[in-house]
Motif scaffolding. Structure first.
Motif, PDB file in Angstrom:
ATOM      1  N   ASN A   1       0.858  -1.190   0.000  1.00 39.93           N
ATOM      2  CA  ASN A   1       0.000   0.000   0.000  1.00 39.93           C
ATOM      3  C   ASN A   1       0.894   1.239   0.000  1.00 39.93           C
ATOM      4  O   ASN A   1       2.110   1.132  -0.214  1.00 39.93           O
ATOM      5  CB  ASN A   1      -1.013  -0.033   1.158  1.00 39.93           C
ATOM      6  N   SER A   2       0.323   2.400   0.233  1.00 38.74           N
ATOM      7  CA  SER A   2       1.112   3.629   0.087  1.00 38.74           C
ATOM      8  C   SER A   2       2.189   3.781   1.156  1.00 38.74           C
ATOM      9  O   SER A   2       3.043   4.644   1.050  1.00 38.74           O
ATOM     10  CB  SER A   2       0.182   4.841   0.108  1.00 38.74           C
ATOM     11  N   THR A   3       2.160   2.933   2.188  1.00 38.84           N
ATOM     12  CA  THR A   3       3.229   3.028   3.188  1.00 38.84           C
ATOM     13  C   THR A   3       4.275   1.925   3.030  1.00 38.84           C
ATOM     14  O   THR A   3       5.264   1.925   3.751  1.00 38.84           O
ATOM     15  CB  THR A   3       2.668   3.039   4.630  1.00 38.84           C
TER      16      THR A   3
ATOM     17  N   THR B   1       3.862  -5.310   3.370  1.00 37.06           N
ATOM     18  CA  THR B   1       3.649  -6.075   4.602  1.00 37.06           C
ATOM     19  C   THR B   1       3.674  -7.555   4.245  1.00 37.06           C
ATOM     20  O   THR B   1       2.908  -7.987   3.362  1.00 37.06           O
ATOM     21  CB  THR B   1       2.259  -5.763   5.219  1.00 37.06           C
TER      22      THR B   1
END
Ligand SMILES: *[C@@H]1O[C@H](CO)[C@@H](O)[C@H](O)[C@H]1NC(C)=O
Ligand SMILES: *[C@@H]1O[C@H](CO)[C@@H](O)[C@H](O)[C@H]1NC(C)=O
Ligand SMILES: *[C@@H]1O[C@H](CO)[C@@H](O)[C@H](O)[C@H]1NC(C)=O
Length: 319
Positions: free
Chosen positions: A138-140, A143
């Protein structure tokens, strides 16, 4: 129950992955090096291609299976035209980096995340056959999800994935333990429930094939290789037939469709894309079953007439 829809629907499903998160991500210009076995995904906002992992060869002596695994995440913006001899490539880096996988897939999931599945871990994982290959982007950043997360199937290589409207369809693949076991498994991963659901199996195990999802929800499986029951070696699937599966209708089964015209020679590792209207598929390149010869020819599959024709000769010229 899903709705069958008009061709434009295909694009709505292509994810809006917000790649603007300055605190966690940086983009640096990047010198492209030859790379194979990478995973890629189209991102609609901003329009770009993401390329993750794969193998690189620093020695010039690597075989297809032996190059060094890379964990790079590369992006090429598609919102402006560019000279193909010097594409505006940059490398993205997150505090939580992705894995050094090859022969995996990266697929747009819901509007905020992408699904990375399968792949050879290049020795970064203790076992190559456990249910531990899912990473979400995702944008961070990435995972690594825990073992058996979302009922994920075991790791595999040379499978195919295609996505639309938040669902990722995964077909086939090869068990990554040298056993030569080809999977006939197929799965639908739903991005909102984050669960993999088995779908009916393909008529036979196959891998290194290509897939496309047609605007009417039909999943199309083209080419690839199966393990020959006679020799135990990979054998290219005859391209005068393809497999189709209707993802919308209840109780669908895989169907074998015969094609007419001039079919390409059987191959693995080709690229397949649809035109905007979704009524023509274009197949490019690939290699023979034993990976001894790469191909540079291009073919058109008219999906209305189920007809193959050649559009690029083997030396890459229009024919
Ligand atoms: C995506 O992120 C936006 C902004 O945080 C949020 O409003 C939206 O609900 C998210 N979409 C999904 C499918 O989670
Ligand atoms: C990205 O995923 C991680 C792990 O699930 C989560 O903690 C984080 O909040 C997500 N970021 C966004 C912007 O959704
Ligand atoms: C979907 O489109 C393909 C290509 O035109 C066609 O062969 C197939 O029959 C269609 N399937 C359905 C369920 O309409």
């Amino acid at each position: 129950m899903k709705q069958r829809s008009t061709p434009s629907w295909r694009f709505i499903g292509m994810v809006t992955l917000l790649l603007i998160a300055p605190t966690t991500m940086s983009a640096e210009s990047y010198q492209l090096v030859p790379r194979w076995g990478a995973a890629s995904a189209y991102v609609s906002s901003p329009p770009s291609v993401l390329i993750q992992g794969g193998k690189v060869d620093s020695t010039d002596f690597s075989s297809y299976a032996s190059g060094v695994n890379s964990a790079d995440l590369i992006t090429i913006p598609l919102d402006a035209s560019f000279d193909v001899t010097s594409p505006p490539v940059s490398q993205l880096s997150f505090a939580s980096a992705g894995p050094p996988y090859a022969f995996h897939t990266l697929s747009t999931g819901d509007e905020n995340s992408s699904l990375l599945f399968g792949g050879d871990s290049g020795g970064s994982e203790p076992v190559e056959t456990s249910a531990t290959s899912v990473w979400l982007l995702n944008s961070t950043g990435f995972t690594h999800e825990p073992e058996a997360w979302g009922s994920q199937p075991i790791r595999r290589i040379y499978h195919s994935a295609v996505s639309s409207g938040g669902t990722v369809y995964i077909t086939g693949g090869l068990k990554n333990d040298g056993s030569g076991q080809a999977f006939s498994d197929t799965y639908a991963f739903d991005s909102s429930s984050q669960v993999f659901t088995p779908m009916p199996p393909l008529p036979s195990g196959l891998y290194h094939h290509t897939t496309a999802l047609l605007p009417n929800g039909t999943l199309l499986v083209v080419g690839g290789v199966a393990i020959s029951t006679l020799t135990g070696n990979p054998s290219a699937i005859d391209m005068s037939t393809v497999y189709t599966f209707d993802t919308i209708a209840d109780g669908s089964v895989w169907e074998e469709r015969s094609l007419v015209g001039n079919p390409p020679t059987g191959r693995r590792g080709a690229t397949l894309v649809l035109n905007d209207a979704g009524d023509q598929a274009f197949l490019y390149g690939g290699a023979d079953a034993g990976l001894s010869q790469a191909m540079a020819d291009g073919w058109k599959l008219d999906l209305t007439g189920c007809t193959w024709s050649q559009v690029l000769s083997s030396d890459g010229w229009s024919s």
